[in-house]
Structure formats: C-alpha cells, structure tokens
Design an enzyme around this catalytic site. Sequence first.
Site, PDB file in Angstrom:
ATOM      1  N   ARG A  96     104.090  12.525  32.071  1.00 13.35           N
ATOM      2  CA  ARG A  96     103.404  13.104  30.913  1.00 13.35           C
ATOM      3  C   ARG A  96     101.913  13.100  31.158  1.00 13.35           C
ATOM      4  NH1 ARG A  96     104.813  10.875  25.051  1.00 13.35           N
ATOM      5  NH2 ARG A  96     103.457   9.223  25.752  1.00 13.35           N
TER       6      ARG A  96
ATOM      7  N   THR B  48      97.407  15.843  27.103  1.00 12.58           N
ATOM      8  CA  THR B  48      98.196  16.835  26.353  1.00 12.58           C
ATOM      9  C   THR B  48      99.582  16.311  25.987  1.00 12.58           C
ATOM     10  OG1 THR B  48      99.203  17.752  28.331  1.00 12.58           O
ATOM     11  CG2 THR B  48      97.081  18.671  27.693  1.00 12.58           C
TER      12      THR B  48
ATOM     13  N   ASP C 147     105.060   1.164  27.496  1.00 13.82           N
ATOM     14  CA  ASP C 147     105.337   2.115  28.570  1.00 13.82           C
ATOM     15  C   ASP C 147     106.539   1.617  29.387  1.00 13.82           C
ATOM     16  OD1 ASP C 147     105.281   3.391  31.202  1.00 13.82           O
ATOM     17  OD2 ASP C 147     103.418   4.295  30.491  1.00 13.82           O
TER      18      ASP C 147
ATOM     19  N   ASP D  88     106.162   1.424  33.316  1.00 19.61           N
ATOM     20  CA  ASP D  88     105.306   0.311  33.748  1.00 19.61           C
ATOM     21  C   ASP D  88     106.022  -1.031  33.574  1.00 19.61           C
ATOM     22  OD1 ASP D  88     103.218   1.853  34.576  1.00 19.61           O
ATOM     23  OD2 ASP D  88     102.096   1.711  32.696  1.00 19.61           O
TER      24      ASP D  88
HETATM   25  C1  PRP Z   1     107.849   8.360  29.834  1.00 20.61           C
HETATM   26  C2  PRP Z   1     109.318   8.175  29.556  1.00 20.61           C
HETATM   27  C3  PRP Z   1     109.784   9.588  29.364  1.00 20.61           C
HETATM   28  C4  PRP Z   1     108.605  10.239  28.706  1.00 20.61           C
HETATM   29  C5  PRP Z   1     108.892  10.379  27.251  1.00 20.61           C
HETATM   30  O1  PRP Z   1     107.629   8.724  31.141  1.00 20.61           O
HETATM   31  O2  PRP Z   1     110.015   7.503  30.563  1.00 20.61           O
HETATM   32  O3  PRP Z   1     110.113  10.251  30.561  1.00 20.61           O
HETATM   33  O4  PRP Z   1     107.483   9.384  28.912  1.00 20.61           O
HETATM   34  O5  PRP Z   1     107.884  11.065  26.610  1.00 20.61           O
HETATM   35  P1  PRP Z   1     108.081  12.497  25.967  1.00 20.61           P
HETATM   36  O6  PRP Z   1     109.372  12.454  25.182  1.00 20.61           O
HETATM   37  O7  PRP Z   1     106.868  12.630  25.085  1.00 20.61           O
HETATM   38  O8  PRP Z   1     108.103  13.517  27.062  1.00 20.61           O
HETATM   39  P2  PRP Z   1     106.150   8.867  31.777  1.00 20.61           P
HETATM   40  O9  PRP Z   1     105.695  10.275  31.661  1.00 20.61           O
HETATM   41  O10 PRP Z   1     105.275   7.806  31.222  1.00 20.61           O
HETATM   42  O11 PRP Z   1     106.436   8.641  33.314  1.00 20.61           O
HETATM   43  P3  PRP Z   1     106.947   7.335  34.088  1.00 20.61           P
HETATM   44  O12 PRP Z   1     108.411   7.110  33.683  1.00 20.61           O
HETATM   45  O13 PRP Z   1     106.814   7.730  35.506  1.00 20.61           O
HETATM   46  O14 PRP Z   1     106.071   6.178  33.702  1.00 20.61           O
HETATM   47  N1  URA Z   2     106.837   6.850  27.130  1.00 16.57           N
HETATM   48  C1  URA Z   2     106.987   5.513  27.091  1.00 16.57           C
HETATM   49  O1  URA Z   2     107.254   4.876  28.120  1.00 16.57           O
HETATM   50  N2  URA Z   2     106.825   4.884  25.914  1.00 16.57           N
HETATM   51  C2  URA Z   2     106.547   5.544  24.777  1.00 16.57           C
HETATM   52  O2  URA Z   2     106.435   4.918  23.703  1.00 16.57           O
HETATM   53  C3  URA Z   2     106.393   6.945  24.841  1.00 16.57           C
HETATM   54  C4  URA Z   2     106.558   7.570  26.038  1.00 16.57           C
END
Ligand code: PRP
Ligand code: URA
Length: 209
Positions: free
Chosen positions: A104, A108, A200, A203
């Site tokens: 993400r 945005t 997160d 993380d």
């Molecule tokens: C997080 C999570 C989802 C997304 C959800 O991933 O694991 O994939 O955000 O958010 P959304 O419904 O608003 O799209 P992130 O983009 O943080 O990537 P990561 O898993 O690599 O940390």
């Molecule tokens: N992605 C995450 O990992 N946590 C949130 O709360 C939203 C998006």
Amino acid sequence: MENVTILTHPLIQHKISLLRDKNTGTNEFRSLIGEIAMLMGFEALRDLPLEDKEVETPIETCMTPMITGKKMAIVPILRAGLGMVNGILSLVPSAKVGHIGLYRDEETHEPHEYYCKLPSPIDQRTIVVTDPMLATGGSAVSAIDFIKEHGGKTIKFMCIIAAPEGLERLHKAHPDVQIYVGHLDRCLNENAYICPGLGDAGDRIFGTK
Ligand code: PRP
Ligand code: URA
C-alpha cells in the site's frame, strides 16, 4: 451480507485478542497467525465435496467418504498473507501455492503490484486468498481482479481482521467471492489502519520496523 461469514469460534476470538496485544512478540505473533488460519480454514473448507470411496479396513471392505472434486490453490497477498499459508497447508497438504505481491502506498493507501505468480491452469481450482488485514479493501480487490483475469473462478478470501469499509468494498466488487472474517473491527483511522486492529501485520509477522 450474503457470502460473508464472521467466525465466532471462541478459540479464534481468544487468539485474535492475543494478536492485538502490542506486547505479543514476533515469534508468538507468527505462531498465532498460523493457528488462527488453520482454525479459520477448518470452517472455510466445510463445503469441500465428498465422494464415497472403497477402503479395506482390517475388518472388512466399506464405502467411506473422501474429499473429491476440485483441487486447491492458496494465494497469499504478500507479505502478511504468507503467515497464513502453513496453517491451511496443514489441512490440505496437496494444495498448490501462488503469490501476489502488493504494497500500500503510504500516502494514497492504494495498492501497488510488484509480483504475481499463480499455479497454472488456475480455472479448475478452488482458490483461497489469504491476508490477515482487510482495511480499505484495495489490496484484496486488486488481488482478486488479477486472479479472475487469469481465469480463477471459485474464490474464497480469508482475513483475520476486517474494517467495515473494506468488507463492503470487497463484497461489492466481488459478490461471488466467499469472504471469511475472524473479527469485524470498528473503523479505519486517518492513516487507513484498522481500529482497534493489531497494527501493521507484515511488520509484526516478520519483525521489521
Ligand atoms: C497490508 C495488509 C494488506 C493491506 C490491507 O499490507 O497485509 O495486504 O495492507 O490494506 P488495504 O485493505 O487498505 O489494501 P501492506 O501493504 O502493509 O504490505 P506488507 O504486507 O508487505 O506489509
Ligand atoms: N494493514 C495492516 O497491516 N494493518 C492495518 O491496520 C491496515 C492495513
């Protein structure tokens, strides 16, 4: 909402509460994600078709039910969805695993694709998409768009925590997809994080940040 199942099992709820705790460390967090995925998979796969097959027991020959029909593919949304794969594989070890890499944008909150690889052909498989977090729904909608563009037809989406906004967006974009949610939380905050959520997920699973 049709095709949406909120899982209320006490074991799932208890383990989600442990995940939320900011003092839960990476090792325990990762184990809990796997355990919850397995418990959710148990529910989400209750419609797998069975067919009677002949088996010889030490006593006699009998007809007894075995899983039949479509094969399965598990497709985690990277990174955090990876944490749920082994829990589901422990139920269906023969499943193939695809990957969809999305992150993400911090400003945005829109998803950006960086890697996609699906088992081929995908059209005859039951596809289980995993991501612990359904926040705005942008990542889940994009991942499922991609799977459908590549021929995927029977799709289930499993998330551990959903925000109402994301659940509605995903259901509206893909009403045919069966959605399984561990817990429906209150709302998103100004950074599009789920409240109360668990922070997160990527993380916390991988110990980054
Ligand atoms: C997080 C999570 C989802 C997304 C959800 O991933 O694991 O994939 O955000 O958010 P959304 O419904 O608003 O799209 P992130 O983009 O943080 O990537 P990561 O898993 O690599 O940390
Ligand atoms: N992605 C995450 O990992 N946590 C949130 O709360 C939203 C998006």
